[in-house]
Write an enzyme that holds these catalytic residues in place. Structure first.
Site, PDB file in Angstrom:
ATOM      1  N   GLY A 129      46.117  68.968  40.716  1.00 18.70           N
ATOM      2  CA  GLY A 129      45.433  69.818  41.695  1.00 18.70           C
ATOM      3  C   GLY A 129      44.135  69.244  42.218  1.00 18.70           C
ATOM      4  O   GLY A 129      43.348  69.948  42.847  1.00 18.70           O
ATOM      5  N   SER A 135      49.153  65.771  41.808  1.00 21.20           N
ATOM      6  CA  SER A 135      48.854  65.439  43.212  1.00 21.20           C
ATOM      7  C   SER A 135      49.962  64.613  43.879  1.00 21.20           C
ATOM      8  O   SER A 135      49.671  63.749  44.719  1.00 21.20           O
ATOM      9  CB  SER A 135      47.496  64.737  43.316  1.00 21.20           C
ATOM     10  OG  SER A 135      46.466  65.599  42.854  1.00 21.20           O
TER      11      SER A 135
END
Ligand code: 13P
Length: 263
Positions: free
Chosen positions: A181, A221
């Protein structure tokens, strides 16, 4: 390239996002997007991991519309049934045709104080109920600096695999905490280094056959622009995707990584 005998797995961990109505709209749009693009469902396994309250609705939708996504849950109880308020049994998940269950995500380790021993007990509970555990491991930046890139993940997986039978089907997900994140994605080389070390743990604990067939995912990510670079690595067999799995076009592009960038 993913090992010849391992089907790539692209898994979307929705975390605490999308209620059951939003889930229907999302899964339908994703299915349409892939069918529009003439995506060959056999090339990559797709799994979605909605919140518990969505599971029944998504199960029915997948079934009725003959959508070939696997279904998974984000956690399960160590217990089978009984006085455990708020807990969800693996037996219930199996009844919903869930195939997978995420275990030991760093958000559960951090916010719910899940220890390696709890993770190991959940792995046993998943296998007991015929669910494939997606065992998450990964280090914080501080741990990486202190003990190197592989020690924490290797240690976590060693405990999680305690008592697991050689023939058991498991999935391992390497998710460096610093990449979750944050947009600060690991490099493909960093992912490969840890995933190779994790495959060695599987070989050591469950044998070479298990190591050859077990899928090891990278998470943190992942986006359509970086997925192909991970999938080129020999020990990365797929991805566990958080934020980007909530965006139809972006997740469809991740699933179609073989098409939009040569691997
Ligand atoms: P992001 O893809 O949002 O970084 O999350 C990764 C993750 O935690 C998947 O389980």
């Amino acid at each position: 390239m993913v090992g010849v005998n391992r089907q790539p797995l692209i898994a979307g961990n929705w975390k605490m996002n999308l209620d059951h109505l939003q889930a229907v709209a999302f899964v339908q749009k994703l299915d349409w997007s892939l069918k529009d693009a003439k995506h060959d469902a056999g090339t990559v396994e797709v799994a979605v991991f909605p919140p518990f309250t969505d599971l029944r609705t998504v199960q029915i939708l997948l079934d009725q519309d003959k959508i070939e996504f696997a279904l998974g849950a984000q956690d399960l109880s160590t217990h089978d049934s009984g006085a455990y308020t708020g807990e969800i049994s693996g037996a219930f998940l199996k009844k919903l045709n869930a195939s997978y269950v995420i275990i030991g995500h760093s958000e559960r380790r951090d916010y719910h104080a899940e220890t390696d021993e709890v993770v190991a007990a959940k792995v046993q509970a998943a296998l007991k109920h015929g669910l494939v555990p997606v065992i998450c491991v990964g280090e914080t930046l501080e741990q990486r600096e202190q003990s190197g890139p592989t020690a924490v993940s290797v240690g976590q997986l060693e405990v999680a695999l305690e008592g697991v039978a050689a023939g058991a089907e498991i999935v391992v997900a390497y998710e460096p905490v610093w990449a979750i994140g944050t947009g600060q994605v690991a490099s493909p080389e960093q992912a490969q280094e840890v995933c190779a070390a994790l495959r060695a743990v599987v070989a050591d604990k469950l044998g070479q056959d298990a190591a050859d067939r077990t899928r090891i995912l990278y998470g943190g990510s992942v986006k359509s622009g970086n997925i192909a670079s991970f999938m080129r690595e020999p020990d990365v067999d797929g991805a566990l995707v958080g934020g980007a799995s909530l965006l139809v076009d972006e997740f469809a592009a991740i699933i179609r990584y073989q098409k939009h960038v040569g691997v």
